[in-house]
Design an enzyme around this catalytic site. Structure first.
Site, PDB file in Angstrom:
ATOM      1  N   LYS A   1      32.066 -13.484 -16.544  1.00  0.00           N
ATOM      2  CA  LYS A   1      32.881 -14.428 -15.770  1.00  0.00           C
ATOM      3  C   LYS A   1      34.070 -13.723 -15.121  1.00  0.00           C
ATOM      4  CE  LYS A   1      30.689 -18.342 -16.506  1.00  0.00           C
ATOM      5  NZ  LYS A   1      30.036 -19.060 -15.389  1.00  0.00           N
TER       6      LYS A   1
ATOM      7  N   TYR B   1      29.582 -12.421 -22.185  1.00  0.00           N
ATOM      8  CA  TYR B   1      29.656 -13.631 -21.363  1.00  0.00           C
ATOM      9  C   TYR B   1      31.012 -13.741 -20.682  1.00  0.00           C
ATOM     10  CZ  TYR B   1      30.227 -18.560 -20.185  1.00  0.00           C
ATOM     11  OH  TYR B   1      30.499 -19.727 -19.515  1.00  0.00           O
TER      12      TYR B   1
ATOM     13  N   SER C   1      35.431 -19.629 -16.928  1.00  0.00           N
ATOM     14  CA  SER C   1      35.529 -20.047 -18.329  1.00  0.00           C
ATOM     15  C   SER C   1      36.823 -19.560 -18.954  1.00  0.00           C
ATOM     16  CB  SER C   1      34.346 -19.465 -19.112  1.00  0.00           C
ATOM     17  OG  SER C   1      34.515 -19.623 -20.502  1.00  0.00           O
TER      18      SER C   1
END
Length: 334
Positions: A152, A148, A124
């Protein structure tokens, strides 16, 4: 190729599965259905005109995953499974680390057990954090501002360490920007469980009467209309990026990172106005306070993917809105 898609019943996964199967590859989906619907499988199969294998399971179940990889004679894996709501990741960080980081380690262990060494990882643009410069290129410093994004980035680092320790691995880490749109048939699209976090599915729920209006988070940014600007990439262009990466990895070893984006940005109002033109629907809206952490603008530099993979986006903002409208209309009927 025989390809396993973890999280393949989700938004990006379902479109990628449809594309891969239509291109002649044999696809098997592994998904725990925590944010997807089993009915999606029939629609993927209708698009691809072939049977798509499916196993319901958690990616952290290494033993089950190993069995699927072996039984299905998998050649390569596209790893899309994981929790993905940025705001929720700050509220439930341990759940996110368990699913996204522990789950990725489980997948790697299963692949090692079977001797599979080709992997495309769904990363991402959140790994970059606040921009030091724009557009983001792959050399931009990584400094994610939420759990988050840190999930990643940690998985990317694990994959780089893995590749450094074993030169037989072929790994592509794909940093997505803002996926939107739907399949041109209108059979599949973004259909999250519960209240959506992304702009287009919120618009869809407003159109379908599930939400009263659309909240626009801030209209005082330093942009042409005051609303935030993002790099919106059509989900089918994104699916094409996975296929291009898989093909390229067949003749290239190591761990490689690519941005998948358009290289330009549109504001919330740009997208909203174009959608209203495509649909003939007026979308009720209200401006509310900015969300913490939202940036005025961000977008990709995707030159590396074009030069190395031979991939670039083809779809326009009109394509995004037309396909989304077709999907939303079909969803309303079902």
């Amino acid at each position: 190729m025989n390809i396993l898609l973890t999280g393949g019943m989700g938004y990006i996964g379902s479109h990628t599965a449809a594309l891969l199967a239509s291109a002649g590859h044999r696809v098997h989906i592994y998904d725990n259905l925590c944010n997807s619907n089993i009915g999606t499988l029939d629609r993927i199969q209708k698009i691809a005109s072939q049977v798509i294998g499916f196993t319901e399971g958690d990616v952290r179940d290494t033993e089950k995953l190993t069995k699927v990889l072996r039984d299905e004679k998998i050649d390569a894996v596209i790893h899309l499974s994981g929790l993905k709501a940025v705001g929720e990741s700050s509220q439930k960080p341990i759940e996110y680390y368990a699913n996204n980081v522990q789950g990725s380690i489980s997948l790697i262990q299963a692949m090692q057990a079977v001797g599979i060494n080709t992997l495309v990882f769904s990363s991402s643009a959140t790994v970059y954090g606040d921009p030091v410069y724009l557009p983001y290129d792959e050399d931009h410093p990584t400094n994610p501002t939420n759990p988050y994004g840190r999930n990643k980035l940690q998985v990317e680092e694990i994959l780089r360490d893995l590749s450094a320790s074993d030169s037989s691995w072929r790994i592509g880490c794909l940093r997505y920007f803002n996926p939107v749109g739907a399949h041109e048939t209108g059979l599949i699209g973004e259909d999250p469980n519960g209240i959506p976090n992304n702009l287009m599915p919120v618009i869809g729920q407003v159109v379908n009467g599930k939400l009263p209006l659309l909240n626009i988070f801030g209209d005082d940014y330093e942009t042409h209309d005051g609303t935030g600007k993002r790099d919106y990439i059509h989900v089918m262009d994104l699916a094409e990026g996975h296929l291009a990466t898989l093909i390229w990895l067949q003749s290239n070893l190591g761990c490689h990172t690519f941005n998948l984006g358009t290289g330009s940005s549109y504001s919330v109002l740009d997208l909203l106005n174009r959608f209203e033109e495509a649909s003939g629907q007026k979308i009720p809206r209200q401006v509310v306070e900015r969300r913490p952490g939202d940036l005025p603008e961000y977008y990709a530099k995707a030159d590396k993917a074009e030069k190395v993979l031979g991939w670039k986006t083809k779809k326009t903002l009109s394509d995004i809105c037309n396909s989304s409208w077709l999907w939303i209309k079909n969803s309303k009927k079902s």
